[in-house]
Write a protein that holds these residues in place. Structure first.
Motif, PDB file in Angstrom:
ATOM      1  N   CYS A  85     -10.723  10.492 -18.082  1.00 41.29           N
ATOM      2  CA  CYS A  85     -11.574   9.424 -17.519  1.00 41.29           C
ATOM      3  C   CYS A  85     -12.724   9.971 -16.701  1.00 41.29           C
ATOM      4  N   GLY A  86     -12.537  11.111 -16.114  1.00 39.54           N
ATOM      5  CA  GLY A  86     -13.576  11.655 -15.261  1.00 39.54           C
ATOM      6  C   GLY A  86     -13.536  11.103 -13.849  1.00 39.54           C
ATOM      7  N   THR A  87     -12.548  10.265 -13.583  1.00 42.71           N
ATOM      8  CA  THR A  87     -12.421   9.759 -12.217  1.00 42.71           C
ATOM      9  C   THR A  87     -11.678  10.792 -11.396  1.00 42.71           C
ATOM     10  N   ASN A  88     -12.056  10.933 -10.173  1.00 40.09           N
ATOM     11  CA  ASN A  88     -11.442  11.944  -9.313  1.00 40.09           C
ATOM     12  C   ASN A  88     -10.354  11.359  -8.422  1.00 40.09           C
ATOM     13  N   HIS A  89      -9.987  10.123  -8.666  1.00 38.28           N
ATOM     14  CA  HIS A  89      -8.946   9.511  -7.860  1.00 38.28           C
ATOM     15  C   HIS A  89      -7.713   9.232  -8.719  1.00 38.28           C
ATOM     16  N   HIS A  90      -6.604   9.061  -8.070  1.00 37.99           N
ATOM     17  CA  HIS A  90      -5.326   8.818  -8.736  1.00 37.99           C
ATOM     18  C   HIS A  90      -5.338   7.430  -9.375  1.00 37.99           C
ATOM     19  N   HIS A  91      -4.944   7.359 -10.647  1.00 40.34           N
ATOM     20  CA  HIS A  91      -4.903   6.083 -11.344  1.00 40.34           C
ATOM     21  C   HIS A  91      -3.962   6.170 -12.535  1.00 40.34           C
ATOM     22  N   HIS A  92      -3.739   5.044 -13.178  1.00 41.50           N
ATOM     23  CA  HIS A  92      -2.868   4.957 -14.350  1.00 41.50           C
ATOM     24  C   HIS A  92      -3.566   4.116 -15.412  1.00 41.50           C
ATOM     25  N   HIS A  93      -2.891   3.916 -16.567  1.00 40.67           N
ATOM     26  CA  HIS A  93      -3.526   3.198 -17.678  1.00 40.67           C
ATOM     27  C   HIS A  93      -2.614   2.178 -18.347  1.00 40.67           C
ATOM     28  N   PHE A  94      -3.237   1.111 -18.852  1.00 51.35           N
ATOM     29  CA  PHE A  94      -2.656   0.248 -19.873  1.00 51.35           C
ATOM     30  C   PHE A  94      -3.158   0.833 -21.188  1.00 51.35           C
ATOM     31  N   ILE A  95      -2.274   0.985 -22.180  1.00 52.26           N
ATOM     32  CA  ILE A  95      -2.664   1.557 -23.471  1.00 52.26           C
ATOM     33  C   ILE A  95      -2.310   0.565 -24.573  1.00 52.26           C
ATOM     34  N   CYS A  96      -3.304   0.195 -25.382  1.00 50.32           N
ATOM     35  CA  CYS A  96      -3.070  -0.712 -26.495  1.00 50.32           C
ATOM     36  C   CYS A  96      -2.340   0.045 -27.602  1.00 50.32           C
ATOM     37  N   THR A  97      -1.207  -0.492 -28.035  1.00 48.86           N
ATOM     38  CA  THR A  97      -0.402   0.172 -29.061  1.00 48.86           C
ATOM     39  C   THR A  97      -0.984  -0.010 -30.462  1.00 48.86           C
ATOM     40  N   ASP A  98      -1.988  -0.890 -30.608  1.00 48.90           N
ATOM     41  CA  ASP A  98      -2.633  -1.057 -31.916  1.00 48.90           C
ATOM     42  C   ASP A  98      -3.855  -0.149 -32.060  1.00 48.90           C
ATOM     43  N   CYS A  99      -4.803  -0.281 -31.131  1.00 46.03           N
ATOM     44  CA  CYS A  99      -6.079   0.436 -31.293  1.00 46.03           C
ATOM     45  C   CYS A  99      -6.200   1.684 -30.413  1.00 46.03           C
ATOM     46  N   GLY A 100      -5.326   1.847 -29.423  1.00 44.36           N
ATOM     47  CA  GLY A 100      -5.378   3.037 -28.570  1.00 44.36           C
ATOM     48  C   GLY A 100      -6.322   2.932 -27.394  1.00 44.36           C
ATOM     49  N   LYS A 101      -7.036   1.808 -27.263  1.00 47.97           N
ATOM     50  CA  LYS A 101      -7.944   1.654 -26.124  1.00 47.97           C
ATOM     51  C   LYS A 101      -7.143   1.566 -24.833  1.00 47.97           C
ATOM     52  N   THR A 102      -7.797   1.937 -23.741  1.00 48.23           N
ATOM     53  CA  THR A 102      -7.113   1.950 -22.456  1.00 48.23           C
ATOM     54  C   THR A 102      -7.846   1.100 -21.438  1.00 48.23           C
ATOM     55  N   LYS A 103      -7.096   0.673 -20.438  1.00 47.98           N
ATOM     56  CA  LYS A 103      -7.666  -0.032 -19.289  1.00 47.98           C
ATOM     57  C   LYS A 103      -7.157   0.677 -18.045  1.00 47.98           C
ATOM     58  N   LEU A 104      -8.064   1.008 -17.176  1.00 47.24           N
ATOM     59  CA  LEU A 104      -7.743   1.682 -15.921  1.00 47.24           C
ATOM     60  C   LEU A 104      -6.928   0.761 -15.022  1.00 47.24           C
ATOM     61  N   ILE A 105      -5.880   1.284 -14.419  1.00 47.41           N
ATOM     62  CA  ILE A 105      -5.057   0.556 -13.447  1.00 47.41           C
ATOM     63  C   ILE A 105      -5.151   1.308 -12.132  1.00 47.41           C
ATOM     64  N   GLU A 106      -5.679   0.672 -11.125  1.00 52.43           N
ATOM     65  CA  GLU A 106      -5.862   1.313  -9.820  1.00 52.43           C
ATOM     66  C   GLU A 106      -4.564   1.395  -9.022  1.00 52.43           C
TER      67      GLU A 106
END
Length: 137
Positions: A85-106
């Motif tokens: 992601c290039g973010t320098n802070h701690h975070h996690h992700h939602f990952i789509c099991t169909d297309c592989g796209k992600t959403k950042l979770i703070e």
């Protein structure tokens, strides 16, 4: 600086040579901007480098993961990778099991687990949520 240039700069700063194969791997990930199965990377690499081996591609994927240029996860029993992601802070992700796209979770659930882990020394953790994104759902 775009994601490809940032990734190549990160490798250079760690003393790695810029090879055509590494550059192409990073270009592939920059084009997808999501988790991609390792097999798909191998197939795309073989279009430009027909003699590239399975081992060479995987070695580079794992090197790029170790150096935090790529992030890795396992979906349906297969390793998938994406550009960091290039973010320098701690975070996690939602990952789509169909297309592989992600959403950042703070939010980090580790805060809520401190009581349950009293006396334990946590060295690292990874928290991922899997499901369908709005486009795939």
């Amino acid at each position: 600086m775009n994601t490809k240039d940032r990734a190549l700069q990160q490798l250079k700063e760690k003393g790695y040579k810029k090879t055509k194969q590494r550059e192409r791997i990073i270009e592939i990930f920059a084009a997808y901007d999501q988790y991609v199965p390792a097999k798909k990377i191998l197939k795309e690499m073989q279009e430009e480098f027909p003699s590239v081996s399975f081992d060479t591609v995987y070695r580079n994927l794992y090197l790029l993961s170790e150096e935090k240029v790529l992030e890795a996860t396992e979906l349906e029993g297969e390793k998938h990778f994406r550009l960091s992601c290039g973010t320098n802070h701690h975070h996690h992700h939602f990952i789509c099991t169909d297309c592989g796209k992600t959403k950042l979770i703070e939010f980090c659930p580790m805060e809520g687990l401190k009581e349950d882990l009293r006396g334990y020394e946590v060295e690292n953790h990874k928290f991922e949520i899997y499901g369908k994104c709005p486009q795939c759902g």
